[in-house]
Design a protein around this motif. Sequence first.
Motif, PDB file in Angstrom:
ATOM      1  N   ILE A 134       0.845  -1.196   0.000  1.00 53.54           N
ATOM      2  CA  ILE A 134       0.000   0.000   0.000  1.00 53.54           C
ATOM      3  C   ILE A 134       0.880   1.246   0.000  1.00 53.54           C
ATOM      4  CG2 ILE A 134      -1.642   1.357   1.359  1.00 53.54           C
ATOM      5  CD1 ILE A 134      -2.817  -1.349   2.306  1.00 53.54           C
ATOM      6  N   TRP A 194     -11.685   1.180   1.876  1.00 54.51           N
ATOM      7  CA  TRP A 194     -11.125   2.505   1.623  1.00 54.51           C
ATOM      8  C   TRP A 194     -10.422   3.046   2.865  1.00 54.51           C
ATOM      9  CZ3 TRP A 194     -11.560   7.488   3.410  1.00 54.51           C
ATOM     10  CH2 TRP A 194     -11.038   8.495   2.577  1.00 54.51           C
ATOM     11  N   ARG A 195     -11.047   2.844   4.036  1.00 48.40           N
ATOM     12  CA  ARG A 195     -10.453   3.336   5.287  1.00 48.40           C
ATOM     13  C   ARG A 195      -9.111   2.669   5.579  1.00 48.40           C
ATOM     14  NH1 ARG A 195     -15.754   2.287   7.657  1.00 48.40           N
ATOM     15  NH2 ARG A 195     -17.019   4.095   7.204  1.00 48.40           N
ATOM     16  N   GLU A 228      -7.567   1.079  -3.289  1.00 43.29           N
ATOM     17  CA  GLU A 228      -8.687   0.280  -2.796  1.00 43.29           C
ATOM     18  C   GLU A 228      -9.134  -0.725  -3.852  1.00 43.29           C
ATOM     19  OE1 GLU A 228     -13.432   0.947  -1.945  1.00 43.29           O
ATOM     20  OE2 GLU A 228     -12.178   2.618  -2.599  1.00 43.29           O
ATOM     21  N   ALA A 252      -7.022   1.430   3.341  1.00 40.50           N
ATOM     22  CA  ALA A 252      -6.048   1.972   2.388  1.00 40.50           C
ATOM     23  C   ALA A 252      -5.568   3.346   2.841  1.00 40.50           C
ATOM     24  CB  ALA A 252      -6.675   2.055   1.002  1.00 40.50           C
ATOM     25  N   LYS A 253      -6.475   4.201   3.287  1.00 39.28           N
ATOM     26  CA  LYS A 253      -6.106   5.542   3.747  1.00 39.28           C
ATOM     27  C   LYS A 253      -5.225   5.470   4.985  1.00 39.28           C
ATOM     28  CE  LYS A 253      -7.682  10.130   4.712  1.00 39.28           C
ATOM     29  NZ  LYS A 253      -6.399  10.656   4.324  1.00 39.28           N
ATOM     30  N   SER A 279      -4.041   7.095  -6.132  1.00 41.38           N
ATOM     31  CA  SER A 279      -4.945   7.660  -5.137  1.00 41.38           C
ATOM     32  C   SER A 279      -5.450   6.544  -4.222  1.00 41.38           C
ATOM     33  CB  SER A 279      -6.129   8.330  -5.821  1.00 41.38           C
ATOM     34  OG  SER A 279      -6.945   7.354  -6.436  1.00 41.38           O
ATOM     35  N   ILE A 280      -6.087   6.939  -3.135  1.00 40.91           N
ATOM     36  CA  ILE A 280      -6.625   5.970  -2.179  1.00 40.91           C
ATOM     37  C   ILE A 280      -7.666   5.078  -2.862  1.00 40.91           C
ATOM     38  CG2 ILE A 280      -7.855   5.711   0.016  1.00 40.91           C
ATOM     39  CD1 ILE A 280      -5.107   6.893   0.410  1.00 40.91           C
ATOM     40  N   SER A 281      -8.517   5.668  -3.684  1.00 41.35           N
ATOM     41  CA  SER A 281      -9.556   4.897  -4.369  1.00 41.35           C
ATOM     42  C   SER A 281      -8.949   3.882  -5.348  1.00 41.35           C
ATOM     43  CB  SER A 281     -10.498   5.825  -5.127  1.00 41.35           C
ATOM     44  OG  SER A 281     -11.147   6.685  -4.238  1.00 41.35           O
ATOM     45  N   ARG A 323       1.229   4.118  -3.025  1.00 40.23           N
ATOM     46  CA  ARG A 323       0.914   5.522  -2.734  1.00 40.23           C
ATOM     47  C   ARG A 323       2.126   6.428  -2.976  1.00 40.23           C
ATOM     48  NH1 ARG A 323      -3.368   9.011  -2.155  1.00 40.23           N
ATOM     49  NH2 ARG A 323      -2.988  10.462  -0.483  1.00 40.23           N
ATOM     50  N   ALA A 367      -1.711   4.126   3.894  1.00 41.55           N
ATOM     51  CA  ALA A 367      -1.041   4.915   2.868  1.00 41.55           C
ATOM     52  C   ALA A 367      -0.512   6.229   3.422  1.00 41.55           C
ATOM     53  CB  ALA A 367      -1.995   5.182   1.710  1.00 41.55           C
ATOM     54  N   ASP A 368      -1.266   6.872   4.286  1.00 44.80           N
ATOM     55  CA  ASP A 368      -0.886   8.192   4.786  1.00 44.80           C
ATOM     56  C   ASP A 368      -0.193   8.172   6.138  1.00 44.80           C
ATOM     57  OD1 ASP A 368      -1.907   9.261   2.486  1.00 44.80           O
ATOM     58  OD2 ASP A 368      -3.869   9.688   3.343  1.00 44.80           O
TER      59      ASP A 368
END
Length: 91
Positions: free
Chosen positions: A7, A29-30, A22, A32-33, A17-19, A11, A36-37
């Motif tokens: 992941i 999605w949550r 995903e 992945a976010k 992007s997150i999407s 990124r 990733a961040d």
Amino acid sequence: MSDINCIKKLRNEKGLSISEIERTMKINWRTAKKYADEDQLPQERECKKTEMMYEEKWGEIVSDWLFEDSKLKKKSRRTKKQISFWQLKNV
């Protein structure tokens, strides 16, 4: 851990992007976010064995027995009853 690293790579290096992450990895999605961040990687848990066998220092002996027995035929191996009897006898 390999999924988390994947992941982060998607990124940071590929710029997805997150999407897109995903959809690619088929995860929430949550999730992945979150990975990733986030800057820090989660720590791997270290299991502390607290059973009687490990508190009494029998764990090494029994694990050696099990390793030796794995090389023997199934009928020649020690049973649970034989191992527990030996532990009770030596207490």
